[in-house]
Motif scaffolding. Sequence first.
Motif, PDB file in Angstrom:
ATOM      1  N   PRO A  93       3.554  -7.668  -0.863  1.00 47.52           N
ATOM      2  CA  PRO A  93       3.985  -7.683   1.007  1.00 47.52           C
ATOM      3  C   PRO A  93       3.567  -6.541   1.218  1.00 47.52           C
ATOM      4  O   PRO A  93       3.252  -6.144   2.376  1.00 47.52           O
ATOM      5  N   VAL A  94       4.393  -5.757   0.670  1.00 50.58           N
ATOM      6  CA  VAL A  94       4.577  -4.014   1.042  1.00 50.58           C
ATOM      7  C   VAL A  94       3.104  -3.786   0.769  1.00 50.58           C
ATOM      8  O   VAL A  94       2.421  -2.831   1.798  1.00 50.58           O
ATOM      9  N   ILE A  95       2.358  -4.147  -0.834  1.00 54.67           N
ATOM     10  CA  ILE A  95       1.659  -3.345  -0.681  1.00 54.67           C
ATOM     11  C   ILE A  95       0.129  -3.773   0.451  1.00 54.67           C
ATOM     12  O   ILE A  95      -0.415  -3.298   1.236  1.00 54.67           O
ATOM     13  N   ARG A  96       0.295  -4.941   0.504  1.00 58.99           N
ATOM     14  CA  ARG A  96      -0.625  -5.737   1.891  1.00 58.99           C
ATOM     15  C   ARG A  96      -0.300  -5.183   2.596  1.00 58.99           C
ATOM     16  O   ARG A  96      -1.466  -5.019   4.029  1.00 58.99           O
ATOM     17  N   LYS A  97       0.323  -4.998   3.644  1.00 58.41           N
ATOM     18  CA  LYS A  97       0.996  -4.266   4.579  1.00 58.41           C
ATOM     19  C   LYS A  97       0.370  -2.724   4.536  1.00 58.41           C
ATOM     20  O   LYS A  97       0.198  -2.331   6.442  1.00 58.41           O
ATOM     21  N   VAL A  98       0.475  -2.022   3.871  1.00 57.05           N
ATOM     22  CA  VAL A  98      -0.080  -1.090   3.918  1.00 57.05           C
ATOM     23  C   VAL A  98      -1.435  -0.537   3.881  1.00 57.05           C
ATOM     24  O   VAL A  98      -2.241  -0.092   4.545  1.00 57.05           O
ATOM     25  N   GLU A 108     -10.232  -2.974  -3.933  1.00 54.76           N
ATOM     26  CA  GLU A 108      -9.518  -3.143  -4.527  1.00 54.76           C
ATOM     27  C   GLU A 108      -8.667  -1.884  -4.963  1.00 54.76           C
ATOM     28  O   GLU A 108      -8.916  -0.346  -5.578  1.00 54.76           O
ATOM     29  N   LEU A 109      -6.953  -2.482  -5.183  1.00 55.49           N
ATOM     30  CA  LEU A 109      -6.747  -1.584  -6.019  1.00 55.49           C
ATOM     31  C   LEU A 109      -5.981  -2.321  -7.279  1.00 55.49           C
ATOM     32  O   LEU A 109      -5.385  -3.480  -6.398  1.00 55.49           O
ATOM     33  N   ILE A 110      -5.199  -1.885  -7.658  1.00 52.95           N
ATOM     34  CA  ILE A 110      -4.678  -2.396  -9.194  1.00 52.95           C
ATOM     35  C   ILE A 110      -3.291  -1.656  -8.893  1.00 52.95           C
ATOM     36  O   ILE A 110      -2.933  -0.353  -9.428  1.00 52.95           O
ATOM     37  N   PHE A 111      -1.970  -2.163 -10.051  1.00 54.08           N
ATOM     38  CA  PHE A 111      -0.944  -2.356 -10.218  1.00 54.08           C
ATOM     39  C   PHE A 111      -0.209  -2.493 -11.062  1.00 54.08           C
ATOM     40  O   PHE A 111      -0.752  -3.646 -11.626  1.00 54.08           O
ATOM     41  N   GLU A 112       0.452  -1.959 -11.429  1.00 55.00           N
ATOM     42  CA  GLU A 112       1.287  -2.227 -12.509  1.00 55.00           C
ATOM     43  C   GLU A 112       2.806  -2.525 -12.013  1.00 55.00           C
ATOM     44  O   GLU A 112       3.621  -1.380 -11.481  1.00 55.00           O
ATOM     45  N   ALA A 113       4.118  -4.279 -11.993  1.00 57.35           N
ATOM     46  CA  ALA A 113       4.777  -3.964 -12.008  1.00 57.35           C
ATOM     47  C   ALA A 113       5.624  -4.369 -12.482  1.00 57.35           C
ATOM     48  O   ALA A 113       5.036  -5.353 -13.524  1.00 57.35           O
ATOM     49  N   GLU A 135       2.443   4.881  -2.218  1.00 60.57           N
ATOM     50  CA  GLU A 135       3.881   5.412  -2.403  1.00 60.57           C
ATOM     51  C   GLU A 135       4.866   5.912  -2.100  1.00 60.57           C
ATOM     52  O   GLU A 135       5.703   5.269  -2.644  1.00 60.57           O
ATOM     53  N   LYS A 136       4.223   6.443  -1.137  1.00 61.38           N
ATOM     54  CA  LYS A 136       5.926   6.587  -0.031  1.00 61.38           C
ATOM     55  C   LYS A 136       6.574   4.849   0.212  1.00 61.38           C
ATOM     56  O   LYS A 136       7.532   5.637   0.475  1.00 61.38           O
ATOM     57  N   VAL A 137       5.651   4.705   1.154  1.00 64.22           N
ATOM     58  CA  VAL A 137       6.064   3.410   1.332  1.00 64.22           C
ATOM     59  C   VAL A 137       6.641   2.319   0.188  1.00 64.22           C
ATOM     60  O   VAL A 137       7.807   1.615   0.632  1.00 64.22           O
ATOM     61  N   LEU A 138       6.055   2.567  -1.408  1.00 63.05           N
ATOM     62  CA  LEU A 138       6.201   1.043  -1.920  1.00 63.05           C
ATOM     63  C   LEU A 138       7.954   2.142  -2.311  1.00 63.05           C
ATOM     64  O   LEU A 138       9.278   0.867  -2.666  1.00 63.05           O
ATOM     65  N   ALA A 139       8.692   3.697  -2.559  1.00 66.78           N
ATOM     66  CA  ALA A 139       9.545   3.715  -2.315  1.00 66.78           C
ATOM     67  C   ALA A 139      10.252   3.737  -1.264  1.00 66.78           C
ATOM     68  O   ALA A 139      11.431   2.883  -1.826  1.00 66.78           O
ATOM     69  N   ALA A 140       9.916   3.531  -0.416  1.00 71.18           N
ATOM     70  CA  ALA A 140      10.966   3.618   0.820  1.00 71.18           C
ATOM     71  C   ALA A 140      11.756   1.577   0.973  1.00 71.18           C
ATOM     72  O   ALA A 140      12.273   1.523   1.530  1.00 71.18           O
ATOM     73  N   GLU A 141      10.369   1.581   0.268  1.00 73.51           N
ATOM     74  CA  GLU A 141      11.039  -0.524   0.743  1.00 73.51           C
ATOM     75  C   GLU A 141      11.699  -0.754  -0.503  1.00 73.51           C
ATOM     76  O   GLU A 141      11.451  -1.841  -0.483  1.00 73.51           O
ATOM     77  N   LYS A 142      12.105   0.388  -1.464  1.00 73.98           N
ATOM     78  CA  LYS A 142      13.131  -0.392  -2.740  1.00 73.98           C
ATOM     79  C   LYS A 142      11.287  -1.176  -3.281  1.00 73.98           C
ATOM     80  O   LYS A 142      12.313  -2.336  -3.515  1.00 73.98           O
ATOM     81  N   ALA A 143      10.401  -0.970  -3.855  1.00 73.34           N
ATOM     82  CA  ALA A 143       9.543  -2.007  -4.419  1.00 73.34           C
ATOM     83  C   ALA A 143       9.075  -1.266  -4.733  1.00 73.34           C
ATOM     84  O   ALA A 143       9.057  -0.181  -5.234  1.00 73.34           O
ATOM     85  N   GLN A 144       8.805  -1.972  -5.877  1.00 74.64           N
ATOM     86  CA  GLN A 144       8.559  -1.252  -7.437  1.00 74.64           C
ATOM     87  C   GLN A 144       6.928  -1.187  -8.518  1.00 74.64           C
ATOM     88  O   GLN A 144       6.632  -2.438  -8.225  1.00 74.64           O
TER      89      GLN A 144
END
Length: 963
Positions: A929-934, A914-919, A895-904
């Motif tokens: 790419p942000v999710i993958r990096k983390v 596996e992780l499932i997100f909603e965007a 969550e912190k990295v998504l916020a820092a990278e301004k990804a929603q």
Amino acid sequence: MHLVLVDGSSFIFRAYHALPPLTRKSDGLPVGAVAGFCNMLFKLSEDLKGEKTPTHMAVIFDYSGKSFRNDLYDQYKAHRPEAPEDLVPQFPLTRDATRAFNLPSIEQEGYEADDIIATYACQMRDRGGKVTIVSSDKDLMQLVDENVSMLDTIARPGQPPMRWIGPDEVFEKFGVTPDKVVDVQSLCGDAVDNVPGIPGIGIKTAALLINEYGDLETLLARAGEIKQQKRRETIIENAELARISRKLVALDCNTPVQIPLDDLVRQPIDAKLLVPFLKAMEFAAFTRRVSTLLEVDPDDFSADAALSATAEGHSGQSGTSADTGAAHRTNHGPEAHAEAVLEKIRAIPCRHEGYEIVRDAHQLAGWVEKIIEMGHVAVDTETTGLDNQQADLVGICLATEPGAACYIPLGHVDGVGDMFGGGRAEGQMDLRTALDMLKPILEDPAILKIGQNIKYDLGIFARYGITLTPIDDTMLMSYALDGARNNGMDALAERWLSHTCIKFSDIAGTGKSQLTFDKLSIEKAATYAAEDADITLRLWHVLKPRLAAFNATTVYETIDRPLVPVLARMEARGVSVDRQILSRLSGDFAQRAAALEEEAHELAGERFNLGSPKQLGDILFGRMGLEGGTKTKTGAWATGASVLDDLALQGVPLAKVLLDWRGVTKLKSTYTDALPDYINPRTNRVHTSYHQAAVATGRLSSTDPNLQNIPIRTEDGRKIRTAFIAAPGNLLISADYSQIELRVLAHIADIDALKDAFEEGLDIHAMTASEMFGVPIEGIDPMIRRRAKAINFGIIYGISAFGLANQLGIARSEAGDYIKTYFQRFPGIQDYMEQQKRLVKAQGFVSTIFGRKIPFENANTKNPSERAFIERASINAPIQGSAADIIRRAMIRMEKVLAAEKAQADMLLQVHDELIFEAPADKAEAALPVIRKVMEGAAEPAVRLAVPIQVDAKAAENWEAAH
DNA sequence: GAGCTCACG
DNA sequence: GACGTACGTGAGCTCA
């Protein structure tokens, strides 16, 4: 003149934690910390060349056991965990290493390294020389001045590899000049060394006070002038504690050092000393590097015989230090401390009654005050149900000390049995008023909230606008200590306190007539509820020191505890499920089931319940007299899928029909019929519950509903995934680890062929097949590849010929040959397996790469089948568990990295790898790419994996399409 | 409530 | 050579 003093003990621990657990090849002696220690010493002498070249230099170690500070305060450093098992034999070796570097190795009974460092530093300063202390220990900062500086060589991510600490850096850390550091420390104390300080005063406040009053004694003398009432009272009350603390933190510049300063004159590194030592340790590469720099030929020297693997008793005899595990197991060791706390808490009797019922704001204010004073509180919520996304708050319990607990009724109703529901019960505070009073406490970063399964309470409070933080969870503490045993509160109370809790059914009844909590009388509810908070607090007192004593603190504090709020948010978000799709599928499945049922009855020649394995077994193996029937352990006919598969292959049409019928009815009853009932009417979404302390290996589990077993393997099953959809205007993202367990295996077992294959991005199963059967990777026969794949999985599960034969439908002897070939091709695998078997027998647990312990009861059982089972499980557990730790770490950071990278993107679900997100639809691509990096970097910096980690991520309208 | 079966990683 | 097997889960159904 320039004196360099190396804090040897901190070097050792840093070296130990920075490096993987290396062992000496010829005898398995752990030497990772020694290797790191040598590297750091060598690097240091390189770094100090030029104008910083020392004229005098020494390495100072702590002498183990008690120092004079323990006579001042017996709890000093009492929380220090015991040194890890494989570090203990390395303590004396680091002394040898120091001497090999031609440096004096200094330690002295009854004194800590810091005192010796302080003494030499003062002596050199008085002579007008410069001093450099190589350490990051803040306790040494009091020595800093214009001639004495510190050098922190610890490498932190994103920071230079070394850092000079002068008066400015000290001021930054303590808010005062170095000469006042002691005064600040005596006020704020030190949790690590267990220096008490004054309760409720941290560094900030301490610096403020010292800067105002000058020093500790002046402050204590004029404490009456402090404006804040609370602060004034605690300082006056605890003045003596501060004075003791000052004695504990103040370093003694008059240690009677036995080696005079003049004897510390720096001697040059001598290849005759160093190379034989390095050779004895078998540090081949390091020996070469050192030899090159010293311009000598390593072959001119032979290994130090006294330290070589062939020498007897190498690990116990060298060196002079008593800095061993045994020495730590004295009366003041962390284990002893944990036991002492346990005895103390057990001695406080548990009562079933007499808890305070808080009925008005005045009473509540008293508790609020007490909580602020304590700095921690056990919290428990009572609600109308078990689902924290639906249940309403009925009451809150708080406990501040063992035996001191209260119940705050907020939502009780009376008129039980009245079909109109009765009215609000008398004698309760208004819910909103109470919450408004509690909110500042519950959200105060300085007040610890302690709970048992506190994720539940987090979810409840969140719905009333309160963010519970910071937290501790006794259930998770127990999990980090003892694994997935029953970590429920009743079991923990029995285990640790020999106390039998009041069962909910004792006050609410059982079954259909069970009352919800709001229907209970306030008095009845109070005894039950307040006891929960009381017991939770007692358990916290008992378990907290045990975490430190049994090396479980890191896992608890860096993995399990921080995951709690993350999971709470995922549960609160839920996932959108399309009712129509499920209902259409249900209808479809129902029709097909009915047709199949009819067909089965005809083939069987009689009508029977297809869902009854008993009836089916009797028909197949009884009346029809088919061959090949086996019995389950209770003596019933086995009718599982593999049995029916066999029959179908033999040409029994009924078997095939039954398999098909089971397929559709399973999908219908477990998924398409059941899932819609889980849609929450408030949110219109499905909210699963994640269980964090349920799985032995460290995985999560999911219930009510289980969203970790949604079908995917069959075409019909996959249709169910199309019902998991993104909210309008959004997309679902699925990101999954590719072959995470095999990669973890390659890392842990250190298999070069596997590591290389992952490095090169090969098809891992094809590579295995190619290695085993000697065929080229390209255009491999799918059948061969399938076998290799089964073997790879088998390895992870602790392979057996029987299991593999079963899986592949081949003879056991053939399976045995495969396994043999595999072990020959990948020799490290067998070593790994044997190692885990040894470990589980020797210590009763195995560990993940992050140090999570997976305990096995009966690890030394004589029962052959149970033993074989434990062996297989202990081979699997570090692999499955390390992978589980990796994804937990990714989730914590996400969550912190998504916020820092301004990804929603909002994290909704976890399915092991596996992780499932909603965007939002227009933001999903950018989030990938942000999710993958983390996820790919989640092991670091704690562990540097020897294989690359790969994550595949995709966005789409529904889960089926996104996967 | 135990036992069986089967959905997932 | 015994022992009975691939590792880790949760849910729905039958039947006592």
